[in-house]
Structures are given as C-alpha cells and as structure tokens.
Design an enzyme around this catalytic site. Structure first.
Site, mmCIF file in Angstrom:
data_model
loop_
_atom_site.group_PDB
_atom_site.id
_atom_site.type_symbol
_atom_site.label_atom_id
_atom_site.label_comp_id
_atom_site.label_asym_id
_atom_site.label_seq_id
_atom_site.Cartn_x
_atom_site.Cartn_y
_atom_site.Cartn_z
ATOM 1 N N ASN A 151 42.387 16.479 52.829
ATOM 2 C CA ASN A 151 42.250 16.684 51.371
ATOM 3 C C ASN A 151 43.549 17.131 50.712
ATOM 4 O O ASN A 151 43.530 17.918 49.766
ATOM 5 C CB ASN A 151 41.135 17.708 51.083
ATOM 6 C CG ASN A 151 39.847 17.311 51.766
ATOM 7 O OD1 ASN A 151 39.450 16.146 51.710
ATOM 8 N ND2 ASN A 151 39.206 18.253 52.443
ATOM 9 N N ARG A 152 44.661 16.673 51.267
ATOM 10 C CA ARG A 152 46.002 16.964 50.698
ATOM 11 C C ARG A 152 46.425 18.424 50.884
ATOM 12 O O ARG A 152 47.390 18.884 50.251
ATOM 13 C CB ARG A 152 46.091 16.591 49.208
ATOM 14 C CG ARG A 152 45.651 15.152 48.902
ATOM 15 C CD ARG A 152 46.388 14.180 49.783
ATOM 16 N NE ARG A 152 46.172 12.793 49.440
ATOM 17 C CZ ARG A 152 45.904 11.842 50.351
ATOM 18 N NH1 ARG A 152 45.755 12.155 51.639
ATOM 19 N NH2 ARG A 152 45.803 10.588 49.990
ATOM 20 N N LEU A 153 45.698 19.157 51.746
ATOM 21 C CA LEU A 153 46.067 20.563 51.987
ATOM 22 C C LEU A 153 46.933 20.635 53.248
ATOM 23 O O LEU A 153 46.537 21.134 54.299
ATOM 24 C CB LEU A 153 44.800 21.424 52.093
ATOM 25 C CG LEU A 153 44.012 21.438 50.773
ATOM 26 C CD1 LEU A 153 42.682 22.150 50.934
ATOM 27 C CD2 LEU A 153 44.840 22.092 49.669
#
Ligand SMILES: Cc1cc2nc3c(=O)[nH]c(=O)nc-3n(C[C@H](O)[C@H](O)[C@H](O)COP(=O)(O)O)c2cc1C
Length: 211
Positions: free
Chosen positions: A189-191
């Site tokens: 999730n782009r983390l």
C-alpha cells in the site's frame, strides 16, 4: 494510451533498522551480492545523474566496477557529456533500480577521476573489441554515420594490430565518494521502508524516512 491503472503492490519484504549494517557500504555490499546471486539482469547497472553549468540535470546508465570504503567506481570517456559536466560540478547522484527485488539504492556524493594507473589496469582487463571501441568512439559527440564509426574501429584495429592495446588518455574511471546513501524496500500500500545514511565525520547517522 491509458497508463493510470498500471501498478503493482510491493510485498516481498520489509526492512528494519536492526537489520541494517552500521556502515552503508557494508549494507550496499550485502544488497549487491543478493542482486547478483538472484541473477537480476545487469545487477551492477546504475543511473548516473550529473548537472551542467545551467543546473540542467542529465542521466545515463553505467556499470559499477568497484566499490569499497572509498566509494563507487565506474569507467567512461573523459570527453563525454557526463565527464564534461563533472569537470564543472563534481556533485553526482547514482541510482540502482533493482525492480525485481523491490529495492532501490540512491547515492549522493562527489566524483573524482581515479589515477591513470588504476584506469589502465581495468582497461587492460576488458575484451579487445571493447578496448578498440573506446579508442574509436568520440563519446557523446555527433558522428555522421554508423559507417564512419566502423571505419574508425577498423583504423584502430590496424593501428593496434600487435601487442596490448594501451588505455587511451581520454578514457578512465571516476570514484564517487558518498555522503548520503538511501536504501529503499517496497512495502504494501505504498508504505515503503526507507533508511537514509548521512555522513557525520567518520561516522554515519541513520534516519528512517517517510515513504
Ligand atoms: C546497461 C548499460 C551499461 C552502460 N555502461 C556504460 C559504462 O560503464 N560506461 C559508459 O561510458 N557508458 C555506459 N553505457 C552508455 C551510457 O548509458 C551513455 O550512453 C554513455 O556513457 C554516454 O553518456 P553521456 O553522453 O551522458 O556522457 C551503458 C549503457 C547501458 C544501457
């Protein structure tokens, strides 16, 4: 062409500060070794960014040929655009795009030419055809036709028909002494996990950066 839905999630691994080496060169060597062992295509290929006198950046890929505590070494033509830009501004950034293992490494530092002796040693280890290509190519300058280039290669082949081909004085290495090295591992999730090492005298400080 609709590109908006072209994406993937990065789920392979996480990166924790406790898993990092205290020294970024040691950490880089661990990641590079993994990239080589996992048979990534061109694991040593790195994008090199330089800037010209107007502040215009430009980039190109070169191959990393050596790395140790003193820095990252690559070889090129000293009359090339990159070398001319480095003559005016030694500041440089390197980037390793290891997509298949969802990693990237960024290096910021200062580039200096290595000694002619060191350059000649590497040059002599290269395949003869690449040595002739280095002699024949006025890298980054216009060449009217491919035929002209091949004629120049033929001339060099004749000139150096006997014995070792010496290193041209217009060809050699640069060593990039780093002051900042960032390790990036893709996350869900782009983390993503990002750790930036900054040189503080003899030591390195490490910051986790927001993704
Ligand atoms: C995978 C790959 C590796 C390359 N390795 C080198 C290299 O080690 N040295 C080099 O001078 N050019 C290398 N090149 C060519 C450069 O990308 C570039 O075209 C050339 O150095 C001229 O760049 P410049 O005009 O910006 O100076 C490589 C290109 C690719 C795609």
């Amino acid at each position: 062409m609709n590109l908006e839905d072209l994406r993937r999630d990065y789920l392979m691994a996480g990166l924790d500060e406790k898993d990092l080496a205290a020294n970024p060169i040691a950490q880089f060597e661990i990641w590079l070794k993994q990239a080589i062992e996992l048979q990534l295509k061109d694991p040593t290929a790195m994008t090199v960014a330089t800037v010209d006198a107007s502040g215009q950046p430009s980039q190109r890929i070169v191959l990393l040929k050596h790395v140790d505590a003193a820095g990252f070494v690559f070889f090129t033509n000293y009359g090339s655009r990159k070398a001319r830009e480095l003559a005016g501004n030694q500041k440089i950034s390197l980037h390793f795009p290891w997509h298949d293992i969802e990693r990237q490494v960024k290096v910021c530092g200062v580039a200096e030419k290595i000694s002619a002796v060191e350059s000649a040693k590497y040059f002599l280890s290269r395949p003869k055809e690449s040595q002739l290509a280095a002699w024949a190519s006025h890298q980054s300058h216009p060449v009217s036709t491919r035929q002209m280039l091949m004629q120049q290669v033929a001339r060099m082949k004749e000139k150096f028909a006997h014995g070792d081909i010496p290193a041209p004085d217009f060809w050699g290495g640069f060593r990039v002494a780093p002051h900042e090295i960032e390790f990036w591992q893709g996350g869900a999730n782009r983390l993503h996990d990002r750790f930036s090492y900054r040189r503080t005298g003899e030591q390195w400080a490490i910051d986790r950066l927001a993704p």
